[in-house]
Structure formats: structure tokens, C-alpha cells
Write a protein that holds these residues in place. Sequence first.
Motif, PDB file in Angstrom:
ATOM      1  N   CYS A 143      46.128 -16.457  12.257  1.00 14.60           N
ATOM      2  CA  CYS A 143      45.994 -15.249  11.433  1.00 14.60           C
ATOM      3  C   CYS A 143      44.620 -15.112  10.792  1.00 14.60           C
ATOM      4  O   CYS A 143      44.466 -14.372   9.814  1.00 14.60           O
ATOM      5  CB  CYS A 143      47.090 -15.195  10.377  1.00 14.60           C
ATOM      6  SG  CYS A 143      47.125 -16.612   9.257  1.00 14.60           S
ATOM      7  N   THR A 144      43.614 -15.830  11.322  1.00 18.29           N
ATOM      8  CA  THR A 144      42.234 -15.642  10.868  1.00 18.29           C
ATOM      9  C   THR A 144      41.297 -15.654  12.069  1.00 18.29           C
ATOM     10  O   THR A 144      41.632 -16.184  13.128  1.00 18.29           O
ATOM     11  CB  THR A 144      41.767 -16.754   9.903  1.00 18.29           C
ATOM     12  OG1 THR A 144      41.761 -18.011  10.588  1.00 18.29           O
ATOM     13  CG2 THR A 144      42.639 -16.831   8.665  1.00 18.29           C
ATOM     14  N   MET A 145      40.134 -15.056  11.887  1.00 25.54           N
ATOM     15  CA  MET A 145      38.990 -15.282  12.766  1.00 25.54           C
ATOM     16  C   MET A 145      37.908 -15.935  11.909  1.00 25.54           C
ATOM     17  O   MET A 145      37.936 -15.856  10.685  1.00 25.54           O
ATOM     18  CB  MET A 145      38.443 -13.972  13.335  1.00 25.54           C
ATOM     19  CG  MET A 145      39.376 -13.189  14.214  1.00 25.54           C
ATOM     20  SD  MET A 145      38.536 -11.847  15.127  1.00 25.54           S
ATOM     21  CE  MET A 145      37.907 -10.808  13.797  1.00 25.54           C
ATOM     22  N   HIS A 146      36.943 -16.560  12.568  1.00 28.11           N
ATOM     23  CA  HIS A 146      35.818 -17.127  11.833  1.00 28.11           C
ATOM     24  C   HIS A 146      34.578 -17.096  12.713  1.00 28.11           C
ATOM     25  O   HIS A 146      34.660 -16.901  13.931  1.00 28.11           O
ATOM     26  CB  HIS A 146      36.112 -18.559  11.376  1.00 28.11           C
ATOM     27  CG  HIS A 146      36.327 -19.529  12.503  1.00 28.11           C
ATOM     28  ND1 HIS A 146      37.500 -19.601  13.215  1.00 28.11           N
ATOM     29  CD2 HIS A 146      35.502 -20.469  13.047  1.00 28.11           C
ATOM     30  CE1 HIS A 146      37.409 -20.537  14.146  1.00 28.11           C
ATOM     31  NE2 HIS A 146      36.199 -21.082  14.061  1.00 28.11           N
ATOM     32  N   ARG A 147      33.431 -17.263  12.075  1.00 26.80           N
ATOM     33  CA  ARG A 147      32.175 -17.365  12.815  1.00 26.80           C
ATOM     34  C   ARG A 147      31.170 -18.161  12.004  1.00 26.80           C
ATOM     35  O   ARG A 147      31.162 -18.123  10.767  1.00 26.80           O
ATOM     36  CB  ARG A 147      31.606 -15.976  13.141  1.00 26.80           C
ATOM     37  CG  ARG A 147      31.170 -15.167  11.930  1.00 26.80           C
ATOM     38  CD  ARG A 147      30.505 -13.866  12.363  1.00 26.80           C
ATOM     39  NE  ARG A 147      30.099 -13.049  11.207  1.00 26.80           N
ATOM     40  CZ  ARG A 147      29.428 -11.911  11.294  1.00 26.80           C
ATOM     41  NH1 ARG A 147      29.101 -11.425  12.493  1.00 26.80           N
ATOM     42  NH2 ARG A 147      29.099 -11.233  10.215  1.00 26.80           N
ATOM     43  N   ALA A 148      30.322 -18.898  12.715  1.00 28.14           N
ATOM     44  CA  ALA A 148      29.217 -19.620  12.080  1.00 28.14           C
ATOM     45  C   ALA A 148      28.065 -18.653  11.866  1.00 28.14           C
ATOM     46  O   ALA A 148      27.801 -17.788  12.711  1.00 28.14           O
ATOM     47  CB  ALA A 148      28.771 -20.779  12.972  1.00 28.14           C
ATOM     48  N   ARG A 149      27.380 -18.781  10.747  1.00 30.59           N
ATOM     49  CA  ARG A 149      26.200 -17.963  10.493  1.00 30.59           C
ATOM     50  C   ARG A 149      24.959 -18.737  10.905  1.00 30.59           C
ATOM     51  O   ARG A 149      24.899 -19.958  10.792  1.00 30.59           O
ATOM     52  CB  ARG A 149      26.128 -17.571   9.009  1.00 30.59           C
ATOM     53  CG  ARG A 149      27.370 -16.851   8.494  1.00 30.59           C
ATOM     54  CD  ARG A 149      27.814 -15.703   9.426  1.00 30.59           C
ATOM     55  NE  ARG A 149      26.862 -14.630   9.465  1.00 30.59           N
ATOM     56  CZ  ARG A 149      26.484 -14.011  10.602  1.00 30.59           C
ATOM     57  NH1 ARG A 149      26.950 -14.389  11.770  1.00 30.59           N
ATOM     58  NH2 ARG A 149      25.619 -13.032  10.545  1.00 30.59           N
ATOM     59  N   PRO A 150      23.954 -18.033  11.431  1.00 30.82           N
ATOM     60  CA  PRO A 150      22.788 -18.721  11.998  1.00 30.82           C
ATOM     61  C   PRO A 150      21.908 -19.395  10.942  1.00 30.82           C
ATOM     62  O   PRO A 150      21.862 -18.981   9.778  1.00 30.82           O
ATOM     63  CB  PRO A 150      22.030 -17.581  12.693  1.00 30.82           C
ATOM     64  CG  PRO A 150      22.461 -16.334  11.995  1.00 30.82           C
ATOM     65  CD  PRO A 150      23.885 -16.574  11.586  1.00 30.82           C
ATOM     66  N   PHE A 151      21.260 -20.469  11.369  1.00 31.23           N
ATOM     67  CA  PHE A 151      20.237 -21.139  10.573  1.00 31.23           C
ATOM     68  C   PHE A 151      19.247 -21.733  11.569  1.00 31.23           C
ATOM     69  O   PHE A 151      19.463 -21.672  12.791  1.00 31.23           O
ATOM     70  CB  PHE A 151      20.855 -22.222   9.681  1.00 31.23           C
ATOM     71  CG  PHE A 151      21.398 -23.412  10.436  1.00 31.23           C
ATOM     72  CD1 PHE A 151      20.680 -24.597  10.518  1.00 31.23           C
ATOM     73  CD2 PHE A 151      22.625 -23.341  11.094  1.00 31.23           C
ATOM     74  CE1 PHE A 151      21.170 -25.694  11.223  1.00 31.23           C
ATOM     75  CE2 PHE A 151      23.126 -24.432  11.801  1.00 31.23           C
ATOM     76  CZ  PHE A 151      22.394 -25.606  11.864  1.00 31.23           C
TER      77      PHE A 151
END
Length: 289
Positions: free
Chosen positions: A260-268
Amino acid sequence: MTVTITPLTPVFAGEVGPIDLRQVHDRDSLEAIRAGMDKYAVLVFRDQRFTNEEQLDFAQRFDGTLHARTSSSAIGNNRFGNEAIADVSNVDKDGNIRDASNRMRASSVGNRLWHTDASFVDPPGRYSMLSARVVPSVRADTEFADMRAAYDALDEETRASLEGLRVYHTIVYSRHVLGFDFNDDEKEKLKGAVHPLVRTIPTSGRRALYLASHAEHIVDMPVPEGRLLLRDLSDHATQREFTYRHIWQPHDFVIWDNRCTMHRARPFDDQKHRREMRRTTTLDLPLPV
């Protein structure tokens, strides 16, 4: 142990009060954390100083069978010798930062797309647990989206139109979108799976959208129309009111419900700063009695 949870957003995500998960073995505490997952879908635990073995032990104790058929396992060997402890890092087996052209690194860039772990296998992933072992000096956040709140916000006509739809999920598709292609042997290990577009979470009764970047097409619908629908739903689900952005601290341990969730890594700048995380993901199977 007493389990206290402080909400992090108005709709989902919570931070759990001081607790050492390595010492949590009693049924009542485990059930209290599971109840917290049903309510919040994302739980943040601070100062969890896991070793790999301790993390594996807790993951199995908390939620049963671990996912080991990861996309990374199709590309190369895990440096820890156990595919159930996914190496979500930008370093190689010798601890050196991977070159930009490294295939493992190129594939991992796909983690910056909105996704849900192990939707490309059957049974799919249930809970993912990410342990922050080395946190860079720059921000390298992870964003989450609550697919229950997103579903609830759809109008009645739209919700009715989604009933019974099924979606084919494959990581081969999500990586290809970014220009990374698996070879034939790798594709053979990553067959994909079909899942409902709307799922009901049994323990809470709440309904949730189930899609993200691995969702290649809607079964029995023309591909262009199906992909446009998936894109519209993803755009809807990632509006600010449905999201939480986690700023990592050393030894943070975050559990989320992939159903029941999505997620994503943010760039660095991953060519300059080390970032080492360990992920365990459980499969959506009945818990042992």
C-alpha cells in the motif's frame, strides 16, 4: 516492550519511540508493531545498530519468509553471500565507490523511480526494512507515497472503473525505460508477475492502488490506454498530500508496507559520497502460527 508511535504526516508514516528491535522477541510487541504498520504503512525506528545477521533474524521473526529473487541477484553475486540481505549501496565488494558505468550501479539508478519492492514476483513483497549503515554528509532522502489515501481520494466512478483490473509487473520494463537492459540470461530469471490494480489489505480492510514503475501494462487492455491510466494514477498518488520524505540519520531503520505504498530514492552525488544501506523484504505469505 511498550510501543509508542508519533505521526509524521496527517495521513501516514509514524516514528516509533525508543526501542531496540534486536531485543524484541515477545509476541505482544511484534503484534503492536504490525498493528502500527496497518495504521501508518511506514514506521521509522531510530538508533537500530543491526549487524546483517541481526537484521535477517529480526525480519524473519517479524514477518516470516524473505525475498531473495532480487534483480541484483540476476546481475551479480551479493557481497554478503546472502541475497536476502539486499545491498542498497554505491560501493563494490571491496568497499570502493562504483564507477558510473558499473552495471550494478546503472541498474540501481532505477530506484529513483517510484516503485514497490518485489512486485515483479509472485508472491510479491509485503514489508521492506531498510537499515542505514553509512549515511552521506549530503541529503540522500527516500520518499514514500500512501496508496491507500490516494485510492480513498479517487471519485466513486473512477474507483468502480478499476475493479477487476490486473497489471503485469516486470523490472525488465522499468529498467529499460531508463536505458538499462538485462541480457537474455538475466531476463530468464526475471519473468515478471500479474497482480490486481487495487488490493485490499487483509489486516486493516483498507483498499490501495498497486502500481508504480514495474507496472508494464494492464492485462486485457490496449497497451497505450493501459499505460496512460497507470501514469495518471501514479501522478495522482504522488501529490504532496499523499507523500512523506525521510531524511536519513545513521542507524535509522525504516519499515514500509509494499502492498500500500510506493517509494523512491532521491538523487545525490553517488560518485563522491558513500551511502550504504541493507534491505530485507518479506514475501506476502501467511505468517507461521
